[in-house]
Design an enzyme around this catalytic site. Sequence first.
Site, PDB file in Angstrom:
ATOM      1  N   GLY A 185       0.830  -1.202   0.000  1.00 41.71           N
ATOM      2  CA  GLY A 185       0.000   0.000   0.000  1.00 41.71           C
ATOM      3  C   GLY A 185       0.862   1.249   0.000  1.00 41.71           C
ATOM      4  N   SER A 186       0.430   2.228   0.754  1.00 41.70           N
ATOM      5  CA  SER A 186       1.090   3.540   0.693  1.00 41.70           C
ATOM      6  C   SER A 186       2.490   3.529   1.271  1.00 41.70           C
ATOM      7  CB  SER A 186       0.246   4.569   1.432  1.00 41.70           C
ATOM      8  OG  SER A 186      -1.029   4.618   0.840  1.00 41.70           O
ATOM      9  N   THR A 187       2.868   2.491   2.022  1.00 45.84           N
ATOM     10  CA  THR A 187       4.238   2.454   2.541  1.00 45.84           C
ATOM     11  C   THR A 187       5.233   2.306   1.404  1.00 45.84           C
ATOM     12  OG1 THR A 187       4.146   0.068   2.845  1.00 45.84           O
ATOM     13  CG2 THR A 187       3.508   1.403   4.720  1.00 45.84           C
TER      14      THR A 187
END
Lengths: 365, 616
Positions: free
Chosen positions: B321-323
């Site tokens: 995801g956004s990581t």
Amino acid sequence: MFDRRLVVNFDWILLLTVCSLAGIGILNLYSATANWQFASTPIYMKQLIWLGGGLALVLLICCFDYRHLEHFSILAYIITIGMLSSVLLLGKTSMGATRWLNLGFFNLQPSEVIKIVMILLLARTFGRTALPEGYSMADLWRPALLLLLPVGLILKQPDLGTALMLIFISMSMLLFAGVQNKTLLGLFILGGVAVVLGWFGLHDYQRERIQTFLNPEADPLGSGYHIIQSKIAVGSGGFFGKGFLQGTQSQLSFLPERHTDFAFSVFAEEWGFVGCSLLLLGYLFLVVWGIYIARHAADRFGMFLAIGVTAMIFWHIVVNLGMVNGLLPVVGVPLPLFSYGGTSMVTTMVGIGLLMNVSMRRFMF
Amino acid sequence: MGFDAKWTELPSVQRRFLFFSAAAAIVFLLLGLRLWYLQVISYGEYQERSVRNRTRVLSLDAPRGPIYDRYGQLLVDNRPSFQISVMRQDVEDQQLLLQHLSELLKIELPVLEERWKDGRRFPIYRPVPLATDVPRDVMERVQEHGVELPGVLTEVRPVRDYLEKGSAAHLVGYLGEITENELVDEKYEGYQAGDFVGKIALEKTFEAYLHGEKGRRLVEVDVKGKLLRQLQTEAARPGNKVYLTLDRELQRAADVAFGDQSGAAIALDIKSGDILAMVSRPTFDPALFARGIASEEWASLLKDSRHPLQNKVIAGQYPPGSTFKMVVALAAMREGVASRFREIDCKGDFVIGGMRFRCWKKAGHGKTDLKKALRESCDVWFYQVGLELGIDKLSAAAKEFGLGEPVGYPLPGEKRGVIPTREWKRARFNLPWYAGETVNASIGQGFVLATPIQLAVMTAAMANGGKVLTPQLIERIEDWQGNILLQPEVEVVRQVDYSAAAWQAIKGGMVAVVNEPRGTGRVAQLDQVVVAGKTGTSQVVRRKTDEEEESDEGGDSPYRFRPHALFIAFAPADDPKVAVAVVVEHGQHGGSAAGPVARSILEKYFSLQQQRVENN
């Protein structure tokens, strides 16, 4: 091409003797491992397979004239020395000793190969140079070097038993070739010096074994355990033995290594003095028959070859039996045709094949 | 040949054949005499000894090596346990004996009979265990009745004691009885049936260091198998001491912080790659295995849909995801696709090739630069930049950080994750790469998968200036004399190069995530140090259409469809020391579910550091 005389002269007596001894050996292995659980093939079946392979090897060796080996012996020696050296460099280590060379499909033990090769090489040397008046010290430096090179390499592994075996075999052949009296004396002195020096060069575990042999009760749990348990097994067999599969020492698993080096103890416990005597007579017959073959060999190479092989078998028997009966230190020498093990079986059968070869061609000139 | 004939026919040579035969016969005669001496003359003595030969060699178990944390705190030890066993060969009436024992031990008769039968696998001279780990009073009762129980032995055996229970169970592993296949394996030379060996993880991989050397006891027993006296003992040599890189206190804190959620958390020292804490949830109690696990317990562990036996730190593969966004941003800056000042207008969605990709914020973020895009986790900024960057450069940058490959965790079982490329998709699905998939990959979705340990290694590399480190688990292994047997060194797998400005931009964005208003990770803010972090919320299934979402307000969709919550962080931002990665399975939002766990770990890390400084 194939000479009819070869078939006529086939040494049935030798074959029969070998098969009988090996047969008794397998029966004994059955008993020695009767209370084991086998994940795959039982030990005695494996030994039977090895025996079959060994007999095939005997026939194979009979097919060509042993005299070709004379020319081949130097090359074989060089190759084997190469293998012994590479074992030290890249061999497989097991129980602290490095003896095997992994060839992928099986593990080759070059220290076994050298026994046969040394016999061939010495048969060639002595066959060509034996003198009526016997060898003097000066004649012997070359064969001595040829012997000491592999002995040194084997001691480095370290495998004292095989090294000694090689020396015994070579000495037997030399004595047969004949030495002058003063040479004999010289050899004795050299041997004495070597023993004294050797004591300090021994590995701790080897020295321990010899001390244990001198006084086994000092370490009943460690190295003395083998000798004590083996003597109890043999002694409690008595005159008639406890009967097949009835040996308490072996069936109750007090006896260690009872399928390999100590296979004879199982036999002695179950068959008693009577069985042992008959077995000894069988082995003695094999040895005497080997000398008989040597005597009737067609040439000197063949004669020394037969003497060498016979000496090899003889010393294995004597050292193994001496060991299990508490006469000699435990050095890990198997009893030919009796102890379980493919390596021992192959070496023995190659020897028997050479004997057979010499025997079959006794009238070839 | 004439020479041959002459030599052979010499009388002296001819005599040699005879002489050698005679010598052989004499030697055999001597052997025969020896046999006569042993078997006939000394028969009585040896016969008696063989009847009396009830000397037994009993093996003494070696205590396995203890396992400590990096500061020498015990994690796994051994404790003595009492075992009731029986020598089969000394038992006269099996039925009677088992009945008697059944009463004493309070174990049902059929169970004992089963164990007796099971014991036939052992050689006859090995005692068969009937009851393991019995309480002291039961053991004493059995000893009192010793006379009526011929062949029964009470033995003291060391049993593995996992002081931290299920904590770090996945990295320590557990023991089990050696199998027939293992027994024939060269690796297990010298082991016997009934021995316990490491089955997974550390206990298995470091078996050779941990198992120690068995001792032996030579005892004399009477005909009924009752112990008469001890003849000699060779003490067992305990296994070597293993010091892990873990910090027990931090590990405990991480465990508490994780609570009952499923997922994984890991803390790495960013300079050495040392794993300081490692949590995989749910967990199991390795003690269950220490002396044989009941089959019902085993089945329930296997069946559990939350996979308690899996070490999720290394084997759990999640869309990052956004990581993942920092990787995209770094690559874009290096390749000149976008500087940190690039502004993109986020209207809440992004359309390409007729497909509509939404930003998590329906209303849109408006004009957004890199810092804001990280802080508020704007998807559209990354859609646009990722698309311009292209999948090839994107994947290459991700792989540089160790994603898509095992990171070299020192125990087996590590999964590689997925960093998709054109070739990968061609090989896997035999389909070409679509632009829409690049868009998805830009926010760590679609095909992209990573393990928590990979994310931690990536985070550490972002904190330490681009050094991709091999995670270390073993601090050192020592024998009992204090000799160091193994001490792994810091291992830099790769140096990832970016300009100082690029590193600074990423760090700035991550600091903003935690410390600025509207940052998605404000929950991880600490008082004493500045934390840099990034939240991630990764879809388990395809993002819902608007209509479905309308009818599903409140986000209480079934557990297994809920998104995973992720949080990665390092701190202190200006002089980083520790990196953390947390994944809470189906935790809904990175900030709210994973953030607090990361915060607790970091908080504990710094308070422990403080304490240790004060104590010195």
